[in-house]
Motif scaffolding. Structure first.
Motif, short mmCIF file in Angstrom:
data_model
loop_
_atom_site.label_atom_id
_atom_site.label_comp_id
_atom_site.label_asym_id
_atom_site.label_seq_id
_atom_site.Cartn_x
_atom_site.Cartn_y
_atom_site.Cartn_z
N PHE A 166 0.85 -1.19 0.00
CA PHE A 166 0.00 0.00 0.00
C PHE A 166 0.89 1.24 0.00
CE2 PHE A 166 -2.23 -3.48 1.87
CZ PHE A 166 -3.57 -3.31 1.52
N GLU A 167 0.51 2.25 -0.77
CA GLU A 167 1.23 3.52 -0.81
C GLU A 167 0.22 4.67 -0.91
OE1 GLU A 167 4.39 4.10 -0.41
OE2 GLU A 167 5.35 2.17 -0.82
N GLU A 168 0.56 5.79 -0.30
CA GLU A 168 -0.28 6.98 -0.39
C GLU A 168 0.13 7.88 -1.55
OE1 GLU A 168 -0.71 9.04 3.33
OE2 GLU A 168 -1.12 7.17 4.40
N SER A 169 1.35 7.75 -2.01
CA SER A 169 1.89 8.58 -3.08
C SER A 169 1.93 7.79 -4.39
CB SER A 169 3.30 9.04 -2.70
OG SER A 169 4.04 9.39 -3.84
N VAL A 170 1.42 8.38 -5.46
CA VAL A 170 1.48 7.76 -6.78
C VAL A 170 2.92 7.45 -7.16
CG1 VAL A 170 1.17 8.26 -9.24
CG2 VAL A 170 -0.69 8.73 -7.65
N ASP A 171 3.81 8.43 -7.00
CA ASP A 171 5.21 8.23 -7.39
C ASP A 171 5.86 7.11 -6.59
OD1 ASP A 171 5.06 10.24 -9.33
OD2 ASP A 171 5.66 11.80 -7.92
N GLU A 172 5.61 7.06 -5.28
CA GLU A 172 6.18 5.99 -4.45
C GLU A 172 5.60 4.64 -4.83
OE1 GLU A 172 8.79 6.13 -2.33
OE2 GLU A 172 8.94 8.18 -3.11
N LEU A 173 4.32 4.60 -5.15
CA LEU A 173 3.69 3.35 -5.55
C LEU A 173 4.35 2.81 -6.82
CD1 LEU A 173 0.17 2.16 -5.29
CD2 LEU A 173 1.11 2.21 -7.57
N ILE A 174 4.52 3.64 -7.82
CA ILE A 174 5.13 3.18 -9.08
C ILE A 174 6.59 2.79 -8.87
CG2 ILE A 174 5.79 3.91 -11.43
CD1 ILE A 174 2.83 3.12 -11.08
N LYS A 175 7.34 3.58 -8.09
CA LYS A 175 8.74 3.20 -7.79
C LYS A 175 8.80 1.85 -7.12
CE LYS A 175 10.36 7.72 -6.72
NZ LYS A 175 10.94 8.59 -5.72
N HIS A 176 7.96 1.65 -6.11
CA HIS A 176 7.93 0.39 -5.35
C HIS A 176 7.55 -0.77 -6.27
CE1 HIS A 176 6.48 -1.59 -1.33
NE2 HIS A 176 7.09 -2.46 -2.09
N LEU A 177 6.52 -0.58 -7.08
CA LEU A 177 6.06 -1.63 -7.99
C LEU A 177 7.14 -2.01 -8.99
CD1 LEU A 177 3.58 -3.38 -8.83
CD2 LEU A 177 3.05 -1.57 -10.47
N LEU A 178 7.75 -1.03 -9.62
CA LEU A 178 8.77 -1.31 -10.62
C LEU A 178 10.00 -1.98 -10.01
CD1 LEU A 178 6.88 0.25 -12.45
CD2 LEU A 178 8.88 1.13 -13.57
N ARG A 180 10.04 -3.97 -7.41
CA ARG A 180 9.67 -5.37 -7.13
C ARG A 180 9.58 -6.18 -8.41
NH1 ARG A 180 5.79 -6.02 -2.23
NH2 ARG A 180 6.07 -8.19 -2.83
N ILE A 181 9.09 -5.57 -9.49
CA ILE A 181 9.02 -6.28 -10.78
C ILE A 181 10.43 -6.58 -11.27
CG2 ILE A 181 8.44 -5.99 -13.23
CD1 ILE A 181 5.95 -4.37 -12.26
N GLN A 182 11.31 -5.60 -11.21
CA GLN A 182 12.67 -5.79 -11.70
C GLN A 182 13.47 -6.77 -10.84
OE1 GLN A 182 13.62 -1.63 -11.80
NE2 GLN A 182 12.88 -1.39 -13.89
N ASP A 183 13.10 -6.89 -9.57
CA ASP A 183 13.81 -7.79 -8.66
C ASP A 183 13.34 -9.23 -8.80
OD1 ASP A 183 15.30 -5.69 -7.73
OD2 ASP A 183 14.19 -5.48 -5.84
N LYS A 184 12.26 -9.47 -9.55
CA LYS A 184 11.72 -10.83 -9.70
C LYS A 184 12.75 -11.75 -10.31
CE LYS A 184 6.94 -10.09 -11.02
NZ LYS A 184 5.92 -10.57 -11.86
#
Length: 184
Positions: A166-178, A180-184
């Motif tokens: 969960f994230e409150e910031s759009v920018d933090e959400l996308i950074k976090h998501l990307l 985690r995707i790249q670390d897969k």
């Protein structure tokens, strides 16, 4: 060269088509999310419907990015009969699978799924993504979707909880998501 070097990351976004309960800032948040997806070099994948997903695609278009929309319809005639949008979409795929089948495709085709202001359909899409083992980022906002997903997680297996954040910031959400995707 890996597949990831060749193929762009696909970020799925789901949310409510009826947005009366989304709050005053939902449109701005959605458009900002679309722009952040483009700035991250990713492609947007949405269910073809109005409301929050379409607003995200507006932000993608404003930023010069690409939106792929999955229609539950089998063809353009059915799509038009269902009164589904065609605006702000770069590629429209007619799945012929109905809403439930389209939601499975959304989960399986996305490298990660973002849930914004949503409703029962958005909870279904998030649940499908979690059971499929997909990453799910939940945007907190003036809506209650994040609280409803948190409630669902209390009764869910631990393996689901590892794939959702969960994230409150759009920018933090996308950074976090990307990340985690790249670390897969």
């Amino acid at each position: 060269m890996t597949e990831r070097d060749i193929r762009k990351i696909i970020v799925g976004v789901t949310g409510a088509s009826h947005t009366e309960k989304c709050g005053l800032h939902a449109l701005d948040e959605a458009k900002q999310l679309g722009k952040a997806i483009v700035e991250a070099g990713a492609v947007l994948l949405i269910p073809s419907k109005s409301g929050f997903p379409l607003w995200v695609s507006m932000g993608v278009e404003e930023a010069g990015g690409t939106t792929i929309a999955l229609s539950p319809a089998k063809d353009e005639l059915e799509h038009d009969t269902l009164q589904l949008p065609k605006d702000f979409i770069s590629v429209l795929l007619y799945t012929g699978l109905g809403e439930s089948g389209r939601d499975i495709l959304l989960s399986r085709m996305s490298d990660g799924l973002v849930v914004g202001c949503g409703n029962a359909g958005s909870l279904r899409e998030a649940s499908i993504a979690m059971t499929e083992g997909s990453l799910v980022g939940v945007l907190k906002g003036d809506w209650h979707t994040d609280e409803e997903i948190t409630a669902l997680l209390t009764e869910s297996p631990e393996s689901y909880k590892d794939k959702i954040f969960f994230e409150e910031s759009v920018d933090e959400l996308i950074k976090h998501l990307l990340k985690r995707i790249q670390d897969k």
